[in-house]
Design a protein around this motif. Structure first.
Motif, short mmCIF file in Angstrom:
data_model
loop_
_atom_site.label_atom_id
_atom_site.label_comp_id
_atom_site.label_asym_id
_atom_site.label_seq_id
_atom_site.Cartn_x
_atom_site.Cartn_y
_atom_site.Cartn_z
N ALA A 49 30.65 85.51 13.33
CA ALA A 49 29.60 84.60 12.89
C ALA A 49 28.23 85.15 13.28
O ALA A 49 27.28 85.14 12.48
CB ALA A 49 29.80 83.22 13.51
N LEU A 50 28.11 85.65 14.49
CA LEU A 50 26.85 86.21 14.97
C LEU A 50 26.47 87.45 14.17
O LEU A 50 25.29 87.63 13.81
CB LEU A 50 26.97 86.55 16.45
CG LEU A 50 25.69 87.01 17.17
CD1 LEU A 50 24.65 85.91 17.15
CD2 LEU A 50 26.02 87.43 18.60
N LEU A 51 27.45 88.30 13.88
CA LEU A 51 27.18 89.51 13.11
C LEU A 51 26.63 89.21 11.72
O LEU A 51 25.86 90.01 11.16
CB LEU A 51 28.45 90.36 12.99
CG LEU A 51 28.94 91.03 14.28
CD1 LEU A 51 30.28 91.72 14.03
CD2 LEU A 51 27.91 92.04 14.78
N PHE A 52 27.01 88.08 11.16
CA PHE A 52 26.55 87.71 9.82
C PHE A 52 25.39 86.73 9.85
O PHE A 52 25.09 86.08 8.85
CB PHE A 52 27.72 87.15 9.00
CG PHE A 52 28.59 88.23 8.42
CD1 PHE A 52 28.32 88.75 7.16
CD2 PHE A 52 29.64 88.75 9.14
CE1 PHE A 52 29.11 89.76 6.63
CE2 PHE A 52 30.44 89.76 8.62
CZ PHE A 52 30.17 90.27 7.36
N GLY A 53 24.74 86.65 11.00
CA GLY A 53 23.50 85.89 11.08
C GLY A 53 23.64 84.39 11.17
O GLY A 53 22.66 83.67 10.96
N ARG A 54 24.84 83.91 11.46
CA ARG A 54 25.01 82.47 11.61
C ARG A 54 24.51 82.03 12.98
O ARG A 54 24.49 82.81 13.93
CB ARG A 54 26.48 82.09 11.42
CG ARG A 54 27.00 82.39 10.02
CD ARG A 54 28.48 82.02 9.90
NE ARG A 54 28.70 80.59 10.04
CZ ARG A 54 28.55 79.70 9.07
NH1 ARG A 54 28.18 80.09 7.85
NH2 ARG A 54 28.79 78.41 9.28
N ARG A 55 24.14 80.78 13.09
CA ARG A 55 23.65 80.24 14.34
C ARG A 55 24.83 79.65 15.13
O ARG A 55 25.53 78.77 14.65
CB ARG A 55 22.61 79.15 14.09
CG ARG A 55 21.99 78.59 15.36
CD ARG A 55 20.98 77.53 15.04
NE ARG A 55 20.42 76.95 16.26
CZ ARG A 55 19.57 75.92 16.28
NH1 ARG A 55 19.18 75.37 15.13
NH2 ARG A 55 19.13 75.46 17.42
N LEU A 56 25.04 80.16 16.34
CA LEU A 56 26.15 79.69 17.16
C LEU A 56 25.79 78.37 17.81
O LEU A 56 24.73 78.23 18.42
CB LEU A 56 26.49 80.73 18.24
CG LEU A 56 26.81 82.15 17.74
CD1 LEU A 56 27.24 83.03 18.89
CD2 LEU A 56 27.88 82.12 16.65
N LYS A 57 26.70 77.40 17.67
CA LYS A 57 26.46 76.06 18.21
C LYS A 57 27.29 75.76 19.45
O LYS A 57 26.88 74.98 20.32
CB LYS A 57 26.76 75.01 17.14
CG LYS A 57 25.81 75.04 15.95
CD LYS A 57 24.41 74.60 16.37
CE LYS A 57 23.49 74.38 15.19
NZ LYS A 57 23.87 73.23 14.35
N GLY A 58 28.48 76.34 19.55
CA GLY A 58 29.31 76.07 20.71
C GLY A 58 30.77 76.42 20.46
O GLY A 58 31.16 76.83 19.37
N VAL A 59 31.57 76.24 21.51
CA VAL A 59 33.01 76.48 21.40
C VAL A 59 33.71 75.45 22.28
O VAL A 59 33.22 75.09 23.35
CB VAL A 59 33.37 77.92 21.84
CG1 VAL A 59 32.97 78.19 23.28
CG2 VAL A 59 34.85 78.19 21.65
N ARG A 60 34.86 74.97 21.79
CA ARG A 60 35.67 74.02 22.55
C ARG A 60 37.09 74.58 22.67
O ARG A 60 37.65 75.08 21.69
CB ARG A 60 35.71 72.66 21.86
CG ARG A 60 34.38 71.91 21.88
CD ARG A 60 34.46 70.59 21.13
NE ARG A 60 33.22 69.85 21.22
CZ ARG A 60 32.90 68.99 22.19
NH1 ARG A 60 33.79 68.76 23.16
NH2 ARG A 60 31.75 68.37 22.20
N LEU A 61 37.64 74.49 23.86
CA LEU A 61 39.01 74.91 24.12
C LEU A 61 39.76 73.71 24.68
O LEU A 61 39.26 73.03 25.57
CB LEU A 61 39.02 76.06 25.15
CG LEU A 61 38.16 77.27 24.80
CD1 LEU A 61 38.03 78.19 26.00
CD2 LEU A 61 38.74 78.02 23.61
N HIS A 62 40.95 73.46 24.14
CA HIS A 62 41.68 72.25 24.50
C HIS A 62 42.97 72.56 25.24
O HIS A 62 43.52 73.66 25.12
CB HIS A 62 41.97 71.43 23.24
CG HIS A 62 40.73 71.09 22.47
ND1 HIS A 62 40.61 71.35 21.12
CD2 HIS A 62 39.56 70.52 22.86
CE1 HIS A 62 39.40 70.94 20.71
NE2 HIS A 62 38.76 70.45 21.75
#
Length: 228
Positions: A49-62
């Motif tokens: 996502a970062l490589l394609f210029g998207r804005r990172l919002k977060g990550v959740r692990l359950h």
């Protein structure tokens, strides 16, 4: 990080390979170690996502070993397809890269890469279990880098690499079992099907093809010195 690592004894490589297989196939062990696969899976989504210029919002692990990587940007296109595809092949591709690094005799670099990647994910984590998972795994890796002997670091690097390669096909098989029961309508494969109009089963097959290919090549790189 740039120091040349000693070549491990043959028996160490053999034992590490067996341990990696046990960590994947033994059900109780897999309930724990699958969390590591999930961390890499979601991390792969974030990197692409970062490589394609998207804005990172977060990550959740359950705690059920599921997870979600959140980013914003264009909802369709090649970048979204590759970002979605990256999750299930992430552990295998990372394992293949780590196997190559081991071949250059920079085993400690494998551990450092893990520490840096986990630290970056900590900035993005958005739930307590995710924070706990990343902290525990990161602390173990950092402890090995900071306090471990050279032999322990090399053995750990080989174990981590072997585990990523051996573990990568199993989540894909579990995915297809869930899809067969219609229990995963929003899986990565089904999202890819909606994005590309290519059936989800084809994407599952591609996941498995990449993972098995990386396992065979990476496994050969790791075990070649043993067989030589």
């Amino acid at each position: 990080m740039s120091a040349i690592s000693p070549t491990p004894a043959t028996w160490i490589v053999q034992v590490v390979a067996v341990v990696a297989v046990v960590l994947v196939l033994e059900p109780h062990a897999w309930r724990i170690t699958r969390n590591v696969v999930t961390i890499i899976h979601e991390g792969a989504h974030l990197v692409v996502a970062l490589l394609f210029g998207r804005r990172l919002k977060g990550v959740r692990l359950h705690s059920d070993t599921s997870g979600v990587a959140i980013s914003s940007g264009k909802p369709t296109g090649l970048g979204v397809v590759l970002m979605t595809f990256a999750g299930y092949v992430g552990p295998a591709v990372l394992g293949l890269g780590a196997a190559w690094v081991l071949g250059t005799r920079h085993a400690v670099a494998v551990l450092w890469i893990g520490v840096v990647a986990l630290a970056a994910m900590l900035i993005l984590v958005r739930n307590l279990y995710g924070l706990f998972s990343l902290t525990v795994v990161g602390a173990l890796l950092f402890g090995l880098v900071w306090l471990g002997t050279e032999q322990q670091q090399v053995a750990a690097a080989y174990l981590i690499t072997s585990f990523m390669l051996v573990a990568s096909p199993r989540p894909v098989i579990e995915l297809q079992r869930s899809r067969a029961r219609r229990a995963a309508p929003d899986s990565d494969a089904d999202q890819l099907a909606r994005l590309t109009r290519v059936p989800g089963i084809v994407w599952v097959g591609l996941f498995l093809l990449v993972n098995i290919g990386c396992l065979l090549l990476g496994g050969w790189w790791i075990l070649r010195p043993v067989w030589a």
